[in-house]
Design an enzyme around this catalytic site. Structure first.
Site, PDB file in Angstrom:
ATOM      1  N   LYS A 108       0.852  -1.194   0.000  1.00 19.57           N
ATOM      2  CA  LYS A 108       0.000   0.000   0.000  1.00 19.57           C
ATOM      3  C   LYS A 108       0.882   1.236   0.000  1.00 19.57           C
ATOM      4  O   LYS A 108       1.864   1.289   0.751  1.00 19.57           O
ATOM      5  CB  LYS A 108      -0.895  -0.033   1.243  1.00 19.57           C
ATOM      6  N   SER A 117      -9.910   1.906   2.693  1.00 21.21           N
ATOM      7  CA  SER A 117      -8.996   2.639   1.849  1.00 21.21           C
ATOM      8  C   SER A 117      -7.984   1.752   1.110  1.00 21.21           C
ATOM      9  O   SER A 117      -7.411   2.197   0.116  1.00 21.21           O
ATOM     10  CB  SER A 117      -8.228   3.661   2.684  1.00 21.21           C
ATOM     11  N   SER A 172     -10.346  -0.272   6.892  1.00 19.80           N
ATOM     12  CA  SER A 172      -9.668  -0.100   5.596  1.00 19.80           C
ATOM     13  C   SER A 172      -8.979  -1.338   5.033  1.00 19.80           C
ATOM     14  O   SER A 172      -8.547  -1.321   3.881  1.00 19.80           O
ATOM     15  CB  SER A 172      -8.637   1.022   5.697  1.00 19.80           C
TER      16      SER A 172
END
Lengths: 105, 490
Positions: free
Chosen positions: B78, B158, B182
């Site tokens: 990420k 997210s 997330s």
């Protein structure tokens, strides 16, 4: 709780965020909606409840007060958006400065 | 042998150990998938050269007999984890041009275990969002589509890029971070497994901060065993994060390989039966309870009375911490700078131009609730509610060993839906936020498809630092649900 344009403008200044004038009213509406939804927290009686700031039970660890890092000025200044100024351009790790617009006349 | 890109992490490590493929071949096969599926926009930065160099080094280590836990396994990271020498954006314009001069502890741990980085994945800006629509680099497309409907769906957020990359078989695993859901919500939307560890299990050092008392890195994979393996590679005490727990890393993979839940008490929180949940999800939850029962577990109804207040309390705590954390982006030391007539003007111009709409909204909420005269009414009140939420869980865990709940109230939605009102979007995290507020571990396991053919996940929540029992229950659920669907075309 309803927020007006002036309040949003004041918070934006506190947060150092430039918000265009025409955006203040829509933002005030959105934020008021969010705060109206948050109001439901007042249904809960929290008298005598100790606030919880962290879920980690561990006490903050102590360490010896010694230098554990350093000599990496070049790395630290590598991302300077205004460019960096080095004390000794031949040895960037000797130290240097971030640059900003003039603050004092 | 199946295609290298179809293998799980556990299978890949076996194939590599048996020398049926080299790390270079494994990396190349996955890099080809990144090429093929670039239209999903799952990655902000692809790092093929770095991947091949790391794979080459991995093959040398293996030849020397020094193979680590994740030796040769390609991973997507990420783009919230700082990676030395590779641009890190947090999906924000304000970090424009930022190349970290250091490596986050979690990624450093993964490289030490032998893993190979193929790229940095897209996310909601500063991890603030549940759809991946707030990214400065554009939204990510979910590889899944509704049957007979070609509209693009969001991957959740997210960690949307991380979830889409795993669901599209571009990588067998990825890292995510979870502040209010997330990792778990995008895992549910993309039909994969996503694990949020106990707060303190993985170091936050070098992870771009959103809400420091809630943020926690964790893995996204296609199986429970893989999540356990990846977590084992990521976790561990780190003196550089004062909230990192000084605990040894258990053998998570062994726990995941033991789906024996005979006699395990599965708590079913009655407050999670709420309006607004799709009836199919409620039905799937019932099926999940039956599956666990059939595997020998004992369902127990429990009560978490303050559940409905977790979400509004979160939307005070998280923005407050966000406004403090994001104060560092001022155009002085790194990232974007927009000139101004003086220093204050430069700060305001930089932050005004650098932050997107949702980030700006949360900074403003946070600044307001922390401002003079409002602190007690909002911030302190939210922290008191947080204490009550944590107490609810503690009391529930006196009666049960894990909790079983839905992960998200709906399946993946189309890009553009739910965008008109922030509160509607916030409701996506109603089932994941309570455990976040209490710092507890949670895992989403794909458990079925809805009538449109979209995946739905169920969540298992464990006691603090008892990921092992949670993994055991998750493995049992995975085995019973036998979710084998894959998105068409991937």
């Amino acid at each position: 709780m309803s927020l007006d344009k002036d309040t949003v403008s004041r918070i934006a200044r506190l947060a150092r965020l430039k918000v265009a004038d025409e955006e203040l009213a829509p933002l005030a509406g959105e934020l008021s909606g969010i705060f109206a939804w948050i109001e439901q927290l007042n249904e809960v009686d929290t008298s005598n409840v100790e606030p919880l700031s962290s879920v980690s039970d561990v006490t903050l660890p102590m360490r010896a007060d010694t230098v554990t890092d350093g000599g990496i000025a070049a790395k630290i200044l590598a991302n300077a958006p205004g460019g960096a100024v080095y004390i000794d351009p031949a040895d960037k790790n000797a130290g240097g400065f971030f640059t900003v617009p003039k603050v004092v006349e | 042998m199946a295609a290298l890109t179809d293998l799980t992490i556990a299978e890949l490590t076996a194939v590599l150990a048996q020398k049926k493929a080299s790390a270079i071949e494994v990396a190349d096969a996955h890099l080809k998938k990144l090429d093929e599926h670039r239209a999903l926009n799952a990655f902000i930065t692809e790092t093929p050269d770095k991947a091949r160099a790391m794979a080459k080094a991995s093959d040398s280590r293996r030849a020397r007999g020094e193979a680590g836990l994740l030796e040769g396994v390609p991973l997507a990271i990420k783009d919230l984890f700082c990676t030395e020498g590779v641009q890190t954006t947090a999906a924000s314009h304000i970090l424009k041009g930022f190349v970290p001069p250091y490596e986050s502890t979690v990624t450093a741990n993964l490289w030490k275990a032998g893993a190979v980085m193929v790229g940095k994945t897209n996310l909601d800006e500063f991890a603030m969002g549940s759809s991946n629509m707030t990214s400065h680099f554009g939204g990510v497309e979910n590889p899944w589509k509704r049957k007979g409907d070609n509209r693009k769906l969001v991957p959740g957020g997210s960690s949307g890029g991380s979830a889409a990359a795993v669901a599209a078989y571009m990588v067998p695993g990825s890292t995510g971070t979870d502040t209010g859901g997330s990792i778990r919500q995008p895992a549910s939307f993309c039909g994969i497994v996503g694990l949020k560890p106990t707060y303190g299990r993985c170091s936050r050092w070098g992870v771009v901060a959103f809400a420091s008392s809630l943020d926690q890195p964790g893995p996204l994979t296609r199986t429970v065993e893989d999540s356990a393996l990846l977590l084992q590679g990521m976790a561990g005490h780190d003196p550089k994060d004062s909230t990192s727990a000084p605990l040894a890393v258990p053998d998570f993979a062994a726990a995941a390989r033991n789906p024996d839940i005979k006699g395990l008490r599965i708590g079913i929180p009655k407050e999670y039966r709420v309006d607004g949940t799709s009836p199919e999800i409620t039905a799937l939850w019932e099926e999940g309870i039956e599956m666990m029962k059939a595997a020998g577990a004992v369902p127990v109804e429990v009560s978490l009375p303050h559940t409905k207040y977790a979400l509004p309390a979160y939307y005070i705590v998280a923005p407050a911490e966000c406004s403090s954390n994001l104060a560092r982006y001022d155009g002085v030391r790194f990232g974007l700078r927009v000139p101004g007539k003086d220093l204050i003007d430069m700060y305001q111009n930089t932050r005004g131009a650098g932050f997107g709409k949702e980030t700006r909204r949360r900074i403003l909420i946070g600044t307001y609730v922390l401002s003079a005269g409002y602190y007690d009414a909002y911030y302190k009140k939210a922290q008191q509610i947080r204490a009550l939420i944590a107490r609810d869980f503690k009391q529930a865990f006196e009666k049960c060993d894990v909790l079983l709940t839905p992960t998200a109230p709906t399946a993946a939605f189309a890009a553009g839906e739910k965008m008109d009102d922030p509160v509607t979007m916030y409701l996506n995290d109603m089932f994941t936020i309570p455990a976040s507020m209490a710092g507890l571990p949670g895992i989403s396991v794909p458990a079925g498809l809805d009538k449109d053919g979209l995946p739905l996940g169920l969540q298992i929540i464990g006691r603090a630092f008892d990921e092992e029992t949670m993994l055991r229950a998750a493995a049992a659920l995975e085995k019973a649900a036998a979710f084998a669907a894959r998105p068409a075309g991937y």
